[in-house]
Write an enzyme that holds these catalytic residues in place. Structure first.
Site, PDB file in Angstrom:
ATOM      1  N   TYR A   1      -5.346   5.239  -7.741  1.00 42.10           N
ATOM      2  CA  TYR A   1      -5.629   5.192  -6.306  1.00 42.10           C
ATOM      3  C   TYR A   1      -7.061   4.761  -6.085  1.00 42.10           C
ATOM      4  O   TYR A   1      -7.975   5.561  -6.083  1.00 42.10           O
ATOM      5  CB  TYR A   1      -5.374   6.555  -5.649  1.00 42.10           C
ATOM      6  CG  TYR A   1      -5.553   6.491  -4.141  1.00 42.10           C
ATOM      7  CD1 TYR A   1      -4.674   5.749  -3.371  1.00 42.10           C
ATOM      8  CD2 TYR A   1      -6.603   7.142  -3.505  1.00 42.10           C
ATOM      9  CE1 TYR A   1      -4.832   5.652  -1.995  1.00 42.10           C
ATOM     10  CE2 TYR A   1      -6.770   7.048  -2.125  1.00 42.10           C
ATOM     11  CZ  TYR A   1      -5.877   6.309  -1.378  1.00 42.10           C
ATOM     12  OH  TYR A   1      -6.038   6.216  -0.021  1.00 42.10           O
TER      13      TYR A   1
ATOM     14  N   TYR B   1       0.833  -1.204   0.000  1.00 42.48           N
ATOM     15  CA  TYR B   1       0.000   0.000   0.000  1.00 42.48           C
ATOM     16  C   TYR B   1       0.870   1.258   0.000  1.00 42.48           C
ATOM     17  O   TYR B   1       1.543   1.579   0.976  1.00 42.48           O
ATOM     18  CB  TYR B   1      -0.914  -0.011   1.221  1.00 42.48           C
ATOM     19  CG  TYR B   1      -2.083   0.936   1.098  1.00 42.48           C
ATOM     20  CD1 TYR B   1      -3.262   0.524   0.484  1.00 42.48           C
ATOM     21  CD2 TYR B   1      -2.006   2.235   1.581  1.00 42.48           C
ATOM     22  CE1 TYR B   1      -4.340   1.383   0.363  1.00 42.48           C
ATOM     23  CE2 TYR B   1      -3.080   3.107   1.457  1.00 42.48           C
ATOM     24  CZ  TYR B   1      -4.245   2.670   0.850  1.00 42.48           C
ATOM     25  OH  TYR B   1      -5.309   3.519   0.725  1.00 42.48           O
TER      26      TYR B   1
END
Ligand SMILES: [Zn+2]
Lengths: 393, 145
Positions: free
Chosen positions: A347, A296
């Site tokens: 994203y 992440y």
């Protein structure tokens, strides 16, 4: 593979679906819901499972589309499971897969879809001030407004303690951007980044400059989970869910998204030591067994802390690990974020990292790691709990 | 003069942190702590994480402390700060309050002079609605070091 703990090996990711990704505001005339329905439809098609047989629906914090609405809109006859993981942003993306897998593994539903849709062109921007869900009185009046600023504080402390430098952060941004140059679906495809441009970019929140921060993307992702039994009859290659877990350490609370009163020893971390331990235990694997990773990367500074929390290197050793080129495809020891990641692909709160993990296990990534049999996908780096999954071939 | 323009969000007290802001209005920095075991905690919540007692004190602290981490924010993320070239946000570890840290700002310092570990002391800053909030300035011991 796997020692049979928890959910190990009981379910699979049968299909994945995504819309086109665009810069926030780029999806003119599309609503967030329409993007979501497209991603779900594609995921079911990819799985070879009729939409009518999707009866589980899971997502995570910030999702705006309640399962019954999605079900009804798609004309799906029966919903048997719906759940949402607490917390904002990416910490819940693989935890939502965990919820789906639990519902499928226990027979509460047959096939579950995990989804995320974001249309910042239609709704608020993540890079701008939004009122905090809790403890905002201790943050906003002091100018702590956005995730970039919040994780800049933990990153700055990591740099202070361990000598992590902007050179290390640059290596991360440049590596993932290089990976994106091979991925036509990436927003930064066709837009290479060099060192000079990286260092010349405007400052956002020291130590983060523009290219240390993820994209603001409009688009949607969906993933279909089914049982290992059902997977045998499917046309497309199902990907094994070797492990999936969620955890938060002591007194972490909202972490950098709150008042920064995490335990001093854990401050320069991403609160993922526990979830790392759990996910490796469940799969019966160790970090050295991981062939490729999707970590992440809402901000470059989260990567050094993740590498240490998940045990790819010791505390404070991630700078050297990164400088040695380990994250780089194809020759690094741990090729990571092979689609470009949140920094350079899109994203979608980490759901696009799950999809890239599936591509790696199917052998269809644009930066395919030769012979890869395991892929770690991590979720979250800022506030709250964290989650992770290990996918297998 | 306040560190931020008047349009900046002001603290809105929740159910558990009223006494904190009330003390600020009297220029007292009071941190919540357990009346039974003495463990300090922040942000304010109804129970002690150490012994789970709900008996609560608000202990006054000096406001001396040190910078635990900081960032220099440049990108304007709220209309109120668009006129500012940059500002800092500091996490300040308070003296005498366990490991309690406050998010605040260090005033009267150039961006490049901020550092982790630097000593700071409390000052009170008045917001547009009259509320006093704790901010910090470099302590004397830094100024000559
Ligand atoms: Zn106590």
């Amino acid at each position: 593979m796997g020692n049979g703990q928890g959910l190990a090996g009981k379910t699979v990711i049968a299909g994945v679906g995504q819309t086109e990704y665009g810069k926030r505001g780029a999806m003119k005339g599309r609503t967030e819901l329409s993007l979501l329905l497209e991603a779900i439809t594609r995921a079911a098609e990819d799985a070879g499972i009729p939409l009518d047989e999707i009866d589980g629906f899971t997502s995570f914090g910030f999702e705006r589309h309640e399962p019954v609405l999605v079900q009804a809109t798609l004309g799906i006859p029966e919903l048997r499971h719906s759940s949402i993981v607490w917390g904002g942003g990416g910490g819940g993306s693989t935890a939502a897969i965990m919820n789906a897998a639990m519902a499928v593994a226990t027979g509460l539903c047959r096939n579950a879809v995990v989804y995320r849709s974001i249309c910042q062109g239609q709704y608020e921007r993540y890079g701008q001030f939004r009122p905090r869900p809790a403890f905002g009185a201790f943050c906003s009046p002091f100018g702590l407004m956005t995730p970039a600023q919040m994780t800049a504080l933990t990153t700055r402390r990591h740099m202070h303690l361990y000598g992590t430098s902007r050179d290390h952060l640059a290596e991360i941004a440049l590596t993932f951007r290089r990976h994106a140059q091979r991925n036509p679906k990436a927003i930064m495809y066709g837009k290479p980044l060099d060192r000079e441009t990286y260092f010349a970019a405007r400052r956002i929140a020291d130590p983060f400059h523009l290219y240390d921060c993820c994209l603001e993307t409009d688009g949607a992702c969906a993933v279909v989970i089914t049982s290992a039994d059902r997977a045998r009859d499917l046309a497309n290659q199902a990907v094994k869910l070797l492990a999936v877990a969620q955890a938060s350490g002591p007194r972490w609370s909202l972490g950098p998204m709150g008042t920064h009163n995490m335990p001093v020893d854990d401050y320069a971390s991403i609160n993922s030591k526990a979830v790392g331990r759990l996910v490796f235990e469940q799969a019966g694997l160790t970090p050295s067994d991981i062939d490729v990773a999707q970590i992440y990367d809402a901000f470059t500074g989260l990567i050094p802390m993740a590498l240490e929390d998940y045990g790819f290197c010791g505390r404070g050793e991630s700078g050297d690990f990164i400088a040695a080129g380990n994250l780089s495809w194809p020759h690094g020891g741990l090729p990571s974020n092979t689609s470009g990641g949140l920094l350079s692909e899109a994203y979608l709160h980490g759901m696009n990292l799950v999809i890239e993990g599936v591509r790696q296990m199917r052998g269809t990534s644009t930066c395919q790691v030769e012979g890869a049999e395991t892929c770690l996908v991590t979720s979250g780096g800022g506030g709250g709990h964290k989650s992770a999954a290990i996918l297998g071939r | 003069m306040s560190y931020f323009p008047d349009e900046m969000p002001v603290p809105v007290a929740g159910p558990d942190d009223g006494p904190f802001w009330e003390a600020c209005r009297k220029r007292e920095l009071r941190i919540q702590c357990c009346a039974d075991c003495g463990t300090f905690r922040h942000p304010p919540v109804p129970v002690c994480y150490h012994c789970r007692s709900q008996n609560t004190d608000w202990k006054q602290v000096s406001g001396d402390g040190e910078v635990f981490s900081y960032t220099i924010a440049t990108h304007p993320t709220h209309p109120a700060v668009k006129s500012m070239a940059s500002y800092n946000v500091a996490v300040v570890m308070l003296d005498g309050a366990g490991d309690v840290r406050l998010i605040s700002n260090v005033m009267e310092i150039a961006d490049e002079n901020l550092s982790i570990g630097m000593r700071v002391k409390l000052c009170w800053d008045q917001l547009s609605d009259g509320q006093l909030v704790p901010r910090f300035v470099p302590a004397q011991e830094n100024a000559h070091g």
